[in-house]
Design an enzyme around this catalytic site. Sequence first.
Site, PDB file in Angstrom:
ATOM      1  N   HIS A   1      40.803  28.400 -36.894  1.00 31.60           N
ATOM      2  CA  HIS A   1      42.015  28.248 -36.232  1.00 31.60           C
ATOM      3  C   HIS A   1      42.207  29.071 -34.913  1.00 31.60           C
ATOM      4  CE1 HIS A   1      46.339  27.719 -35.352  1.00 31.60           C
ATOM      5  NE2 HIS A   1      46.352  26.852 -36.232  1.00 31.60           N
TER       6      HIS A   1
ATOM      7  N   ARG B  50      10.906  23.311 -15.018  1.00 31.48           N
ATOM      8  CA  ARG B  50       9.813  22.489 -14.530  1.00 31.48           C
ATOM      9  C   ARG B  50       8.993  23.693 -13.959  1.00 31.48           C
ATOM     10  NH1 ARG B  50       9.904  16.975 -16.017  1.00 31.48           N
ATOM     11  NH2 ARG B  50      12.135  16.622 -16.247  1.00 31.48           N
TER      12      ARG B  50
ATOM     13  N   ASP C  60       7.598   3.382 -24.661  1.00 30.42           N
ATOM     14  CA  ASP C  60       8.649   4.151 -25.194  1.00 30.42           C
ATOM     15  C   ASP C  60       9.472   4.169 -23.960  1.00 30.42           C
ATOM     16  OD1 ASP C  60       7.170   6.501 -24.183  1.00 30.42           O
ATOM     17  OD2 ASP C  60       8.560   7.556 -25.315  1.00 30.42           O
TER      18      ASP C  60
ATOM     19  N   SER D  33       7.149  15.530 -14.678  1.00 26.42           N
ATOM     20  CA  SER D  33       6.291  15.930 -15.447  1.00 26.42           C
ATOM     21  C   SER D  33       5.506  14.928 -16.089  1.00 26.42           C
ATOM     22  CB  SER D  33       6.652  17.088 -16.405  1.00 26.42           C
ATOM     23  OG  SER D  33       7.411  18.079 -15.714  1.00 26.42           O
TER      24      SER D  33
ATOM     25  N   HIS E 277       3.432   4.510 -20.785  1.00 24.96           N
ATOM     26  CA  HIS E 277       3.967   4.571 -22.103  1.00 24.96           C
ATOM     27  C   HIS E 277       5.081   3.256 -22.231  1.00 24.96           C
ATOM     28  CE1 HIS E 277       7.913   6.144 -20.664  1.00 24.96           C
ATOM     29  NE2 HIS E 277       7.040   6.527 -19.635  1.00 24.96           N
TER      30      HIS E 277
ATOM     31  N   ASP F 151      10.663   2.727 -15.927  1.00 25.47           N
ATOM     32  CA  ASP F 151      10.012   3.812 -16.734  1.00 25.47           C
ATOM     33  C   ASP F 151       9.916   3.408 -18.174  1.00 25.47           C
ATOM     34  OD1 ASP F 151       9.313   6.371 -17.354  1.00 25.47           O
ATOM     35  OD2 ASP F 151      11.426   7.004 -17.587  1.00 25.47           O
TER      36      ASP F 151
ATOM     37  N   GLU G 254       6.102   9.241 -24.864  1.00 29.03           N
ATOM     38  CA  GLU G 254       6.119  10.118 -23.590  1.00 29.03           C
ATOM     39  C   GLU G 254       7.414  10.790 -23.301  1.00 29.03           C
ATOM     40  OE1 GLU G 254       6.782  11.076 -19.313  1.00 29.03           O
ATOM     41  OE2 GLU G 254       7.852   9.581 -20.511  1.00 29.03           O
TER      42      GLU G 254
END
Length: 459
Positions: A215, A330, A90, A401, A88, A121, A155
């Site tokens: 307030h 995860r 991005d 992941s 990837h 990355d 990604e």
Amino acid sequence: MRDRALKYAAKHQDQFLDELREFLSIPSVSAQPQHKADMVRAAEWLAAHLRRIGVVESRAVTTPGHPIVIGEWTGAGASKPTLLIYGHYDVQPAEPFDLWKTEPFKPAVRNNNLYARGASDDKGQLFVHVKMVESYLKSSGKLPVNVKFFIEGEEETGSPSLTLFIEAHSKQLACNVALISDSSMLSPEQPAITYGLRGICYMQVNVQGPNHDLHSGSFGGAVYNPIQALAEIISKMKDANGRITIPGFYDRVQGLPDRERQVVNSVPFDKAQFCRDAGVADTWGEAGYTVLEQIGIRPSLECNGIWGGYTDEGSKTVLPSQAFAKISMRLVPNQTPEEIASLFTDYVLSLAPPQVKVTVQNLHGGLPALIDLNIPEMQAAIVALERTFGAKPVFLRDGGSVPVVATFKRVLGAPTIMLGLGLPDDNLHSPNEKFYLPNFFKGINASIHLADELIHLRR
């Protein structure tokens, strides 16, 4: 052919580094709308670069989101295996900028490390395989295997366009094995192969209290504060032993046999170094499991962000009208993001005080994946790494992941080799992200060996 490619790679290291720095200088931040044009520019730069090195059938393809770069070189012939290279282009947002020692999109080399957002990355690791292809094509005019590229730009935002694209282009992407470098080694001397990945379920919780900020003196003590309500919900997500309390969360989580736990725990692990890398005094997690098990074979839940009310400098004594949190889970094999999202939503709503309105959003998800260590392509990767680094790789169950691995298996019927080249201290998703340059150059060599070894295994 392999030896010529290795010599070409050694001779052109300076060129490869200059080109990577050019690629990294494009701020391709997929999560931020102001970088939409930069995303297109990065995709078009990469497609043009692939064409320039000899992958003439390369182009940036429009999607509902950011472009996907595809390309192929099939000159090895139908009798040879096809390697699909995924990555990837991005990158994560670079904020906070003031914590960077050098500007995130002006790559800088310090102490044999290349610092830039996306260095590890995943632009740097992806570029390793681009340079492998160049080394073969420029030195011999051909590759030992057919190669296809599939490089996405979403990604870091959950890959919303990815699965539909793969399903629609399954014949074009057909391959024998996929190759991904978007993970890490244990150290510069110890290569690793990731064979397991956790999935992800990423949610947002929104709490609405009064219809405007109040307030805190006039209303405080008589109105339920949305931040308090949100904090109470989050605090009930785990018990004192680190176990997730969502009803049904563990129903599909299977216990691992002793042999599998032995494989996980056979990886060299330095707890003190782990804590130094994390910047913490000690570890904490689900009781009854080692750190390697906690981050590799057990599911997890983390609050990734929380906000609401006044957070700028100075004081503004308000009782806020809203509070928000982003929470990721995860997942491990047999858990699905759809089921976990439903369980999470039901639990959050059951905890909501009646004085506030709570809504839950499912932002994105991805399935976990396990790769068979005994497939011949995995054996080829073992040989390639050992020849390059002089040490046999260890095998990791990674806590991160990469949902495309499960998609490749389901749609293309292809296994994936996860050949990680990053290091634990590469500061992924943080300021001062880096890529250890010896790993960049050795990674190219390992990729060259892998392409050669794939064909030898099939003779």
